[in-house]
Design an enzyme around this catalytic site. Structure first.
Site, short mmCIF file in Angstrom:
data_model
loop_
_atom_site.label_atom_id
_atom_site.label_comp_id
_atom_site.label_asym_id
_atom_site.label_seq_id
_atom_site.Cartn_x
_atom_site.Cartn_y
_atom_site.Cartn_z
N THR A 108 60.85 70.94 -9.36
CA THR A 108 60.76 72.37 -9.30
C THR A 108 61.95 73.16 -8.73
O THR A 108 62.20 74.22 -8.92
CB THR A 108 59.56 72.80 -8.62
OG1 THR A 108 59.77 72.58 -7.19
CG2 THR A 108 58.23 72.25 -9.06
N ASP A 203 73.15 63.50 0.98
CA ASP A 203 73.49 61.94 0.57
C ASP A 203 75.04 61.41 0.93
O ASP A 203 75.10 60.44 1.31
CB ASP A 203 73.34 61.77 -0.94
CG ASP A 203 71.83 62.11 -1.52
OD1 ASP A 203 71.10 62.34 -0.58
OD2 ASP A 203 71.54 62.08 -2.57
#
Ligand code: PRP
Ligand code: URA
Length: 209
Positions: A108, A203
């Protein structure tokens, strides 16, 4: 309407170019985020209020300046915001650090809040919310909603890379806050990543997915 400012200092721009590159590994990425955060911290604290204070030097009594006004809080949006905290703290070591944990649902693209840990007197503090990326704006908007719900009112948002979509959304949702960024990029791609951007900041900072 709050201020929107792109911080164009040459050192920041140079370091940001290295940061963006795929070949820049986690160690260098972390160091650069910290260095850029420190340089941005210098710029975004430019307008902190000063007051006169009488002091004694070894030579004489004199009136000089010191910071006045509200105490500060740095509030990183987890995880990637953590990468900017030390840079800020090197300038304002007495600031308290609050944490707002939030991740984007990959489908989403909506942020999900999982942690809020703030100084008790957050409503009394000048707050710097830090997060390297302002993409759709969802995370920043929810983090600032969360702060305002707890009484905070003096809030500045500091990021490294922003997308026009995120800046617009954040300005519409919170017209009172100042936004500082080192770069305003072109757009978001279909996965909600900033183009050209730098990829996934969390990340790359932590070397995990
Ligand atoms: C990244 C980034 C912002 C958010 C920006 O976090 O650090 O918090 O995305 O995107 P938005 O403006 O569309 O909300 P992410 O959700 O990847 O979590 P992480 O920091 O834990 O990697
Ligand atoms: N979050 C990131 O880490 N990078 C982007 O480009 C968008 C959101």
């Amino acid at each position: 309407m709050g201020k929107f400012q792109i911080i164009t200092h040459p050192l920041i721009q140079h370091k940001l170019t290295i940061l963006r590159q795929t070949k820049t590994g986690s160690k260098d990425f972390r160091e650069l985020v910290n260095e850029i955060a420190m340089l941005m911290g210098y710029e975004v604290t430019r307008e902190l209020p000063l007051e006169d204070v009488e002091i004694e030097t070894p030579i004489t009594q004199t009136v000089q300046k010191r910071l006045s006004g509200k105490k500060m809080a740095i509030v990183p949006i987890l995880r990637a915001g953590i990468g900017m905290v030390d840079g800020f703290l090197s300038l304002v070591p007495a600031a308290k650090v609050g944490h707002i944990g939030m991740y984007r649902d990959e489908e989403t693209l909506k942020p999900v809040e999982y942690l809020v840990k703030l100084p008790e007197d957050i409503d009394q503090r000048q707050i710097f919310v830090v997060d390297p990326m302002l993409a759709t704006g969802g995370s920043a908007i929810l983090a600032i909603d969360s702060l305002k719900k707890r009484g905070a009112s003096n809030i500045k948002f500091v990021c490294l890379v922003s997308a026009p979509e995120g800046v617009k959304a954040l300005q519409e949702a919170h017209p009172d806050i100042d936004i500082f960024t080192a770069a305003l990029d072109e757009k978001l791609n279909e996965n909600g990543y900033i183009v050209p951007g730098l990829g996934d900041a969390g990340d790359r900072l932590f070397g995990t997915k």
